[in-house]
Design a protein around this motif. Structure first.
Motif, PDB file in Angstrom:
ATOM      1  N   ALA A  84       1.027  -0.770  -0.120  1.00 30.56           N
ATOM      2  CA  ALA A  84       0.193  -0.326  -0.115  1.00 30.56           C
ATOM      3  C   ALA A  84       0.922   1.584  -0.057  1.00 30.56           C
ATOM      4  N   GLU A  85       2.052   1.130   0.852  1.00 27.49           N
ATOM      5  CA  GLU A  85       3.176   2.055   0.687  1.00 27.49           C
ATOM      6  C   GLU A  85       3.344   2.431  -0.424  1.00 27.49           C
ATOM      7  N   ALA A  86       4.156   1.735  -0.588  1.00 27.53           N
ATOM      8  CA  ALA A  86       4.790   1.538  -2.617  1.00 27.53           C
ATOM      9  C   ALA A  86       4.267   2.137  -2.903  1.00 27.53           C
ATOM     10  N   ALA A  87       2.852   1.490  -3.445  1.00 31.40           N
ATOM     11  CA  ALA A  87       1.765   2.232  -4.094  1.00 31.40           C
ATOM     12  C   ALA A  87       0.903   3.302  -3.960  1.00 31.40           C
ATOM     13  N   ALA A  88       1.634   4.167  -2.654  1.00 29.13           N
ATOM     14  CA  ALA A  88       1.030   5.356  -3.030  1.00 29.13           C
ATOM     15  C   ALA A  88       2.362   6.117  -2.454  1.00 29.13           C
ATOM     16  N   ASN A  89       3.488   5.947  -2.569  1.00 29.59           N
ATOM     17  CA  ASN A  89       4.089   6.630  -2.964  1.00 29.59           C
ATOM     18  C   ASN A  89       5.441   6.328  -3.463  1.00 29.59           C
ATOM     19  N   PRO A  90       5.604   6.486  -4.780  1.00 26.37           N
ATOM     20  CA  PRO A  90       6.868   6.161  -5.280  1.00 26.37           C
ATOM     21  C   PRO A  90       8.287   6.150  -5.098  1.00 26.37           C
ATOM     22  N   ARG A  91       8.348   6.755  -4.039  1.00 24.94           N
ATOM     23  CA  ARG A  91       9.985   7.440  -3.712  1.00 24.94           C
ATOM     24  C   ARG A  91       9.513   6.182  -2.588  1.00 24.94           C
ATOM     25  N   ALA A  92       9.158   5.246  -1.991  1.00 25.72           N
ATOM     26  CA  ALA A  92       9.519   4.379  -1.269  1.00 25.72           C
ATOM     27  C   ALA A  92       9.438   3.552  -1.800  1.00 25.72           C
ATOM     28  N   ARG A  93       9.095   2.950  -3.152  1.00 23.88           N
ATOM     29  CA  ARG A  93       9.392   1.518  -3.328  1.00 23.88           C
ATOM     30  C   ARG A  93      10.416   0.842  -3.247  1.00 23.88           C
ATOM     31  N   SER A  94      12.104   1.692  -3.286  1.00 26.91           N
ATOM     32  CA  SER A  94      13.235   1.067  -3.581  1.00 26.91           C
ATOM     33  C   SER A  94      13.836   0.770  -1.961  1.00 26.91           C
ATOM     34  N   ALA A  95      13.015   1.900  -1.154  1.00 23.20           N
ATOM     35  CA  ALA A  95      13.350   1.806   0.305  1.00 23.20           C
ATOM     36  C   ALA A  95      13.983  -0.138   1.128  1.00 23.20           C
ATOM     37  N   ARG A  96      14.885   0.343   1.738  1.00 23.38           N
ATOM     38  CA  ARG A  96      15.246  -0.761   2.497  1.00 23.38           C
ATOM     39  C   ARG A  96      15.670  -0.394   4.250  1.00 23.38           C
ATOM     40  N   LEU A  97      14.889  -0.708   5.752  1.00 20.88           N
ATOM     41  CA  LEU A  97      14.823   0.006   6.302  1.00 20.88           C
ATOM     42  C   LEU A  97      15.946  -1.595   7.417  1.00 20.88           C
ATOM     43  N   ARG A  98      16.774  -1.488   8.248  1.00 22.38           N
ATOM     44  CA  ARG A  98      17.725  -2.672   8.258  1.00 22.38           C
ATOM     45  C   ARG A  98      17.538  -1.599   9.698  1.00 22.38           C
ATOM     46  N   ALA A  99      17.580  -2.621  11.439  1.00 21.33           N
ATOM     47  CA  ALA A  99      17.962  -1.800  12.779  1.00 21.33           C
ATOM     48  C   ALA A  99      19.256  -2.588  13.100  1.00 21.33           C
ATOM     49  N   LEU A 100      19.626  -1.934  13.994  1.00 19.18           N
ATOM     50  CA  LEU A 100      20.612  -3.431  15.185  1.00 19.18           C
ATOM     51  C   LEU A 100      20.607  -1.766  16.323  1.00 19.18           C
ATOM     52  N   ALA A 101      21.006  -3.420  17.618  1.00 16.45           N
ATOM     53  CA  ALA A 101      20.535  -2.938  18.353  1.00 16.45           C
ATOM     54  C   ALA A 101      21.326  -2.671  19.650  1.00 16.45           C
ATOM     55  N   CYS A 102      22.061  -2.066  20.467  1.00 20.86           N
ATOM     56  CA  CYS A 102      22.870  -2.329  21.234  1.00 20.86           C
ATOM     57  C   CYS A 102      22.888  -3.200  22.486  1.00 20.86           C
ATOM     58  N   VAL A 103      23.797  -3.769  22.246  1.00 25.44           N
ATOM     59  CA  VAL A 103      22.950  -5.492  23.816  1.00 25.44           C
ATOM     60  C   VAL A 103      23.469  -4.509  25.400  1.00 25.44           C
ATOM     61  N   SER A 104      25.139  -4.222  24.627  1.00 30.05           N
ATOM     62  CA  SER A 104      25.897  -3.900  25.698  1.00 30.05           C
ATOM     63  C   SER A 104      27.104  -2.683  26.075  1.00 30.05           C
ATOM     64  N   ALA A 105      27.575  -2.026  26.594  1.00 30.97           N
ATOM     65  CA  ALA A 105      28.401  -1.492  26.081  1.00 30.97           C
ATOM     66  C   ALA A 105      30.115  -2.158  26.261  1.00 30.97           C
ATOM     67  N   PRO A 106      31.135  -1.419  26.211  1.00 31.55           N
ATOM     68  CA  PRO A 106      32.171  -2.423  26.050  1.00 31.55           C
ATOM     69  C   PRO A 106      32.575  -2.183  27.013  1.00 31.55           C
ATOM     70  N   GLY A 107      33.403  -3.326  27.625  1.00 29.90           N
ATOM     71  CA  GLY A 107      33.697  -4.023  28.894  1.00 29.90           C
ATOM     72  C   GLY A 107      32.486  -4.548  29.665  1.00 29.90           C
ATOM     73  N   GLU A 108      31.276  -4.452  29.361  1.00 27.75           N
ATOM     74  CA  GLU A 108      30.092  -4.611  30.474  1.00 27.75           C
ATOM     75  C   GLU A 108      29.817  -6.459  29.570  1.00 27.75           C
ATOM     76  N   GLN A 109      28.539  -7.165  30.363  1.00 25.15           N
ATOM     77  CA  GLN A 109      28.263  -7.829  30.202  1.00 25.15           C
ATOM     78  C   GLN A 109      26.845  -8.003  29.497  1.00 25.15           C
ATOM     79  N   SER A 110      26.850  -8.616  28.991  1.00 30.41           N
ATOM     80  CA  SER A 110      25.457  -8.848  27.874  1.00 30.41           C
ATOM     81  C   SER A 110      24.093  -7.831  29.047  1.00 30.41           C
ATOM     82  N   ILE A 111      23.194  -7.123  28.157  1.00 26.73           N
ATOM     83  CA  ILE A 111      21.723  -7.042  28.978  1.00 26.73           C
ATOM     84  C   ILE A 111      21.010  -7.235  27.996  1.00 26.73           C
ATOM     85  N   ALA A 112      20.151  -7.693  28.380  1.00 22.98           N
ATOM     86  CA  ALA A 112      18.393  -8.011  27.268  1.00 22.98           C
ATOM     87  C   ALA A 112      18.646  -6.728  26.632  1.00 22.98           C
ATOM     88  N   PRO A 113      18.346  -6.437  25.872  1.00 25.28           N
ATOM     89  CA  PRO A 113      17.889  -4.946  24.984  1.00 25.28           C
ATOM     90  C   PRO A 113      16.599  -4.851  25.322  1.00 25.28           C
TER      91      PRO A 113
END
Ligand SMILES: C[S@@+](CC[C@H](N)C(=O)[O-])C[C@H]1O[C@@H](n2cnc3c(N)ncnc32)[C@H](O)[C@@H]1O
Length: 317
Positions: free
Chosen positions: A288-317
């Protein structure tokens, strides 16, 4: 159309997950669509960067609607660490980047991004530095061809470069219309109906604004700024951008090969910050978005979550 329709806004908010009290960076403020939605989604603070002085000027009215919660900075997102440090900000709960140009920029012939309307051959998002006309009129034929191939993936790069050099020997190429007609003189529209000038215009824009270098610098700095639990969300619009984002995030999340035991880097046993991919692959806009907004057609979204700071044990994000 005047204004910019934010692309994949629902998915951006879901991936960024803004929370009350959080501090977020919108590195590509543009028309403020993402910034406004983040401010509405949580009682948070947003720092917004744009290299285009017009975008920053337009943002003043949005900042007035969210007193003390939206701070606008003119500059390049590849300098985010320094821009934010100067403002006293050293850690963030999220960063969002919506790459490329806004509709405000592309729809204004005077900015010189569009081959659909005639205007000066400019393409400088920040309104300073070397313009597209400077490149087109001064680079050697070989350099021009390499640029069109590297940043536009233009297979006819050599023929187009030859035609540009011939055209500029008659008179400098000063307008988007003249450049587009030189390219159309070399290449016919293909069956997809895409204008033959599309790839060459993309290539020049990327080079004028050092867009790929900016993305590389921004990703590395964003990863350093994120607090544990913080998210980096990037929306890319062509394969050159997306490849950099995919590689960076894959590497940060430990998907790419690690240095071998014999690599001197592995002697440093301190754990760095750790990250995970929010979704395994790229998200795409809905039909629906690609049909309504031609600019959106080629969009790709990627996301990264920081789990822990340097030297820390992992925490649940
Ligand atoms: C696609 S638009 C963003 C639209 C915005 N998300 C919205 O919803 O209105 C991209 C914006 O990022 C800006 N921009 C692109 N590259 C930049 C960079 N390296 N540093 C700062 N701003 C940049 C452009 O000037 C443009 O205003």
């Amino acid at each position: 159309m005047s204004g910019h329709v934010p692309v994949m806004l629902r998915e951006v908010l879901q991936s960024l997950a803004p929370a009350d009290g959080g501090i977020y960076l919108d590195g590509t403020f543009g028309g403020g669509g993402y910034a406004e939605a983040i401010l509405q989604a949580a009682e948070c603070t947003v720092w917004a960067i744009d290299r285009d002085p017009d975008a920053i000027a337009r943002g003043a009215s949005l900042a007035a609607r969210f007193p003390g919660r939206l701070h606008l900075l003119q500059g390049q997102f590849g300098d985010m660490l320094g821009l934010l440090a100067d403002a006293g900000v050293t850690a963030l709960d999220g960063v969002v980047l919506d790459l490329g140009v806004s509709s405000f920029q592309i729809d204004d012939p005077a900015r010189g991004f569009s081959f659909r309307a005639d205007g000066p051959l400019d393409m400088r998002m920040g309104k300073h530095g070397i313009s597209a006309a400077d490149l087109v009129n001064t680079l050697g034929e070989r350099e021009l061809a390499d640029l069109l191939f590297a940043f536009g993936e233009e297979r006819a790069s050599r023929r187009i470069a030859r035609a540009i050099v011939a055209a500029r020997s008659e008179a400098p190429i000063a307008t988007t219309g003249r450049l587009a007609s030189v390219i159309r003189g070399v290449l016919r529209p293909d069956r997809s109906g895409i204008d033959p000038a599309t790839r060459s215009f993309q290539a020049l824009r990327i080079r004028v604004n050092d867009e790929l270098g900016e993305i590389e610098r921004a990703l590395a700095q964003a990863a350093r700024l994120l607090r544990p639990g913080g998210r980096l969300v990037v929306v890319a619009f062509h394969s050159l951008e997306d490849r950099i984002v995919k590689r960076f995030m894959g590497h940060a999340a430990g998907r790419a090969p690690l240095p071998s035991r014999h690599d001197p880097r592995s002697l440093d046993a301190r754990p760095g910050p750790s990250f995970r991919l929010v979704t395994p692959g790229a998200l795409r806009p809905s039909d629906a978005e690609a049909a309504a907004n031609p600019r959106a057609r080629s969009a790709r979204l990627r996301a990264l979550a920081c789990v822990s700071a340097p030297g820390e044990q992992s925490i649940a994000p």
